[in-house]
Design an enzyme around this catalytic site. Sequence first.
Site, PDB file in Angstrom:
ATOM      1  CE1 TYR A   1       9.616   3.980  16.660  1.00  0.00           C
ATOM      2  CE2 TYR A   1       9.766   4.335  19.019  1.00  0.00           C
ATOM      3  CZ  TYR A   1       9.052   3.916  17.914  1.00  0.00           C
ATOM      4  OH  TYR A   1       7.772   3.444  18.079  1.00  0.00           O
TER       5      TYR A   1
ATOM      6  N   PRO B   1       4.640   3.734  25.962  1.00  0.00           N
ATOM      7  CG  PRO B   1       4.333   6.026  25.639  1.00  0.00           C
ATOM      8  CD  PRO B   1       4.582   5.002  26.695  1.00  0.00           C
TER       9      PRO B   1
ATOM     10  CE  LYS C   1       4.143  -4.469  19.646  1.00  0.00           C
ATOM     11  NZ  LYS C   1       3.936  -3.895  18.328  1.00  0.00           N
TER      12      LYS C   1
ATOM     13  CE1 TYR D   1       7.346   0.381  16.802  1.00  0.00           C
ATOM     14  CE2 TYR D   1       6.526   0.482  14.548  1.00  0.00           C
ATOM     15  CZ  TYR D   1       6.772   1.096  15.769  1.00  0.00           C
ATOM     16  OH  TYR D   1       6.427   2.411  15.954  1.00  0.00           O
TER      17      TYR D   1
HETATM   18  C1  LIG Z   1       1.033   9.427  24.553  1.00  0.00           C
HETATM   19  C2  LIG Z   1       0.511   8.067  24.229  1.00  0.00           C
HETATM   20  C3  LIG Z   1       0.859   7.465  23.025  1.00  0.00           C
HETATM   21  C4  LIG Z   1       0.388   6.184  22.735  1.00  0.00           C
HETATM   22  N1  LIG Z   1       0.756   5.603  21.545  1.00  0.00           N
HETATM   23  C5  LIG Z   1       0.288   4.382  21.235  1.00  0.00           C
HETATM   24  C6  LIG Z   1       0.519   3.795  19.953  1.00  0.00           C
HETATM   25  O1  LIG Z   1       1.149   4.416  19.059  1.00  0.00           O
HETATM   26  N2  LIG Z   1       0.019   2.557  19.678  1.00  0.00           N
HETATM   27  C7  LIG Z   1      -0.726   1.891  20.617  1.00  0.00           C
HETATM   28  O2  LIG Z   1      -1.156   0.756  20.334  1.00  0.00           O
HETATM   29  N3  LIG Z   1      -1.008   2.420  21.839  1.00  0.00           N
HETATM   30  C8  LIG Z   1      -0.539   3.653  22.170  1.00  0.00           C
HETATM   31  N4  LIG Z   1      -0.889   4.210  23.362  1.00  0.00           N
HETATM   32  C9  LIG Z   1      -1.739   3.476  24.302  1.00  0.00           C
HETATM   33  C10 LIG Z   1      -3.238   3.526  23.956  1.00  0.00           C
HETATM   34  O3  LIG Z   1      -3.649   4.869  23.860  1.00  0.00           O
HETATM   35  C11 LIG Z   1      -4.058   2.795  25.027  1.00  0.00           C
HETATM   36  O4  LIG Z   1      -3.470   1.560  25.299  1.00  0.00           O
HETATM   37  C12 LIG Z   1      -5.516   2.581  24.586  1.00  0.00           C
HETATM   38  O5  LIG Z   1      -6.241   3.769  24.695  1.00  0.00           O
HETATM   39  C13 LIG Z   1      -6.204   1.502  25.428  1.00  0.00           C
HETATM   40  O6  LIG Z   1      -7.554   1.395  25.048  1.00  0.00           O
HETATM   41  P1  LIG Z   1      -8.647   0.963  26.121  1.00  0.00           P
HETATM   42  O7  LIG Z   1      -9.948   0.968  25.410  1.00  0.00           O
HETATM   43  O8  LIG Z   1      -8.201  -0.239  26.829  1.00  0.00           O
HETATM   44  O9  LIG Z   1      -8.613   2.129  27.229  1.00  0.00           O
HETATM   45  P2  LIG Z   1      -8.968   3.675  27.093  1.00  0.00           P
HETATM   46  O10 LIG Z   1      -8.650   4.203  25.752  1.00  0.00           O
HETATM   47  O11 LIG Z   1      -8.374   4.335  28.285  1.00  0.00           O
HETATM   48  O12 LIG Z   1     -10.552   3.703  27.203  1.00  0.00           O
HETATM   49  C14 LIG Z   1     -11.216   3.512  28.443  1.00  0.00           C
HETATM   50  C15 LIG Z   1     -12.530   4.250  28.399  1.00  0.00           C
HETATM   51  O13 LIG Z   1     -13.205   4.028  29.636  1.00  0.00           O
HETATM   52  C16 LIG Z   1     -13.717   5.252  30.103  1.00  0.00           C
HETATM   53  N5  LIG Z   1     -13.878   5.190  31.555  1.00  0.00           N
HETATM   54  C17 LIG Z   1     -12.949   5.356  32.514  1.00  0.00           C
HETATM   55  N6  LIG Z   1     -13.492   5.246  33.735  1.00  0.00           N
HETATM   56  C18 LIG Z   1     -14.810   4.983  33.529  1.00  0.00           C
HETATM   57  C19 LIG Z   1     -15.894   4.783  34.406  1.00  0.00           C
HETATM   58  N7  LIG Z   1     -15.759   4.832  35.734  1.00  0.00           N
HETATM   59  N8  LIG Z   1     -17.121   4.532  33.876  1.00  0.00           N
HETATM   60  C20 LIG Z   1     -17.289   4.494  32.521  1.00  0.00           C
HETATM   61  N9  LIG Z   1     -16.287   4.692  31.644  1.00  0.00           N
HETATM   62  C21 LIG Z   1     -15.061   4.930  32.151  1.00  0.00           C
HETATM   63  C22 LIG Z   1     -12.700   6.286  29.651  1.00  0.00           C
HETATM   64  O14 LIG Z   1     -13.237   7.600  29.603  1.00  0.00           O
HETATM   65  C23 LIG Z   1     -12.328   5.759  28.275  1.00  0.00           C
HETATM   66  O15 LIG Z   1     -13.149   6.269  27.252  1.00  0.00           O
HETATM   67  C24 LIG Z   1      -0.448   5.496  23.677  1.00  0.00           C
HETATM   68  C25 LIG Z   1      -0.824   6.114  24.879  1.00  0.00           C
HETATM   69  C26 LIG Z   1      -0.354   7.389  25.147  1.00  0.00           C
HETATM   70  C27 LIG Z   1      -0.787   8.024  26.451  1.00  0.00           C
END
Ligand SMILES: Cc1cc2nc3c(=O)[nH]c(=O)nc-3n(C[C@H](O)[C@H](O)[C@H](O)COP(=O)(O)OP(=O)(O)OC[C@H]3O[C@@H](n4cnc5c(N)ncnc54)[C@H](O)[C@@H]3O)c2cc1C
Length: 410
Positions: A204, A296, A300, A388
């Site tokens: 970082y 990010p 978390k 972390y």
């Molecule tokens: C650049 C970046 C780096 C990151 N790095 C980290 C990291 O190192 N460690 C970490 O812990 N987190 C990290 N994150 C965050 C992490 O990616 C998210 O917090 C995680 O994806 C959350 O999971 P979720 O299942 O809640 O949501 P999502 O992964 O967003 O899943 C939601 C699902 O619902 C679906 N969906 C949406 N709308 C609808 C609908 N109307 N009907 C049916 N399905 C729908 C979507 O297509 C998706 O598949 C990062 C995020 C980014 C953008």
Amino acid sequence: MPAHTTQVGIVGAGPAGLILGHLLHLNGLDSVIVENRSREYVIDRVRAGVLEQGTVDLMTAMGVGQGLSQAGLRHDGLYISFQGQRHRIDLAELTGGKAITVYGQNEVVRDLIDARTGTKRPLYFEADNVSVGGLDSDNPVIRFRHGDADHEVRCDFIAGCDGFHGICRPSIPDGVLTISERVYPFGWLGILAEAAPSSDELVYTLHERGFALFSMRSPKITRLYLQVPPDEPIDEWSDDAIWDEMLTRMTTRDGWRPNIGRIVQKGVTPMRSFVAAPMRYNRLFLAGDAAHIVPPTGAKGLNLAASDVLVLARALKAFYEQGRRTWLDEYSDVCLRRVWRAQRFSWWMTSTLHRSPDETAFDHQRQIADLDYLTSSIAAMTSLAEQYVGLPGEVSFESVGLTRRQEEQR
Ligand SMILES: Cc1cc2nc3c(=O)[nH]c(=O)nc-3n(C[C@H](O)[C@H](O)[C@H](O)COP(=O)(O)OP(=O)(O)OC[C@H]3O[C@@H](n4cnc5c(N)ncnc54)[C@H](O)[C@@H]3O)c2cc1C
């Protein structure tokens, strides 16, 4: 119209929805997962990569940790770099042996989809016009169109695991949720490059020109990020310009720098902190990004999604097996305590390591002093390390019928 009934209808096949579905399956509980994107899109979406110790332990205990144990990169430490010098923080030594594991979110999702498919329980991809209804009744429904047919799933409960832009949170009547939000005046330009990582651990960096993060996805793929304005057009960044800026910000006085390679993916992500409370409306439970977003920097988001659904699975198991409602009632409060601790940590990491457009010379010197203190005080390093790698879980694995087998990861 095909009509189904299920115990738990799950909207979204991201980490939250898929982990919940598998935890329910392991406890003999029925669920239907409805996802609006294709299987390929969900797997190929490049996002998180850093898994807390507790998330690794959970995947292992759920029996979906084979890929993780083969391809996950365990990191016992990380580097904080400023004023041209890298400082190592030994996460494992400071936390009694805990670590983080780098394993792409797409791999996590692929493993979970394979596990779901193996259970033969329903998982609909490419569902159109997904909506939820009957939220004021004891039998909420999920409606969607799949192929040529309209479907209705009658549920005892709905888990809104559909991410920040999903439909579940907006379906809750106005006035129920309290929204806490902070939008940051910068975003991350992220790349995946075909280059062997030049460090075994994350770096970082706070540089005069802004934040940068060195990470990796595999022994052949480097993942790098740069602080940019939140609405930065990615098309205005040639690959050469990206490498120039990466090297300017990351190269340290001892000559360390990332290896350069072909850029295979690039994009800009805006940053925000967001919490919707409570994470429940009657029989609709929000989990993961549907309820909260963290910048990010603290890595978390996925980890919070996993801990939310662990809490939810415990509550649903107790409801079906013992008729107990207390844990359903406590779901939101239990999750929000962890969410707010993660929010605080992510905000602190973000504000300490990024340069704000309106910052003063005082603000920047304070950041340097913060990092100087962090990297020279065992107490400060321990505080960062324990957050972390992940604070202790809210609920035990045993309460969802799992046994903790974390030693297999060590
Ligand atoms: C650049 C970046 C780096 C990151 N790095 C980290 C990291 O190192 N460690 C970490 O812990 N987190 C990290 N994150 C965050 C992490 O990616 C998210 O917090 C995680 O994806 C959350 O999971 P979720 O299942 O809640 O949501 P999502 O992964 O967003 O899943 C939601 C699902 O619902 C679906 N969906 C949406 N709308 C609808 C609908 N109307 N009907 C049916 N399905 C729908 C979507 O297509 C998706 O598949 C990062 C995020 C980014 C953008």
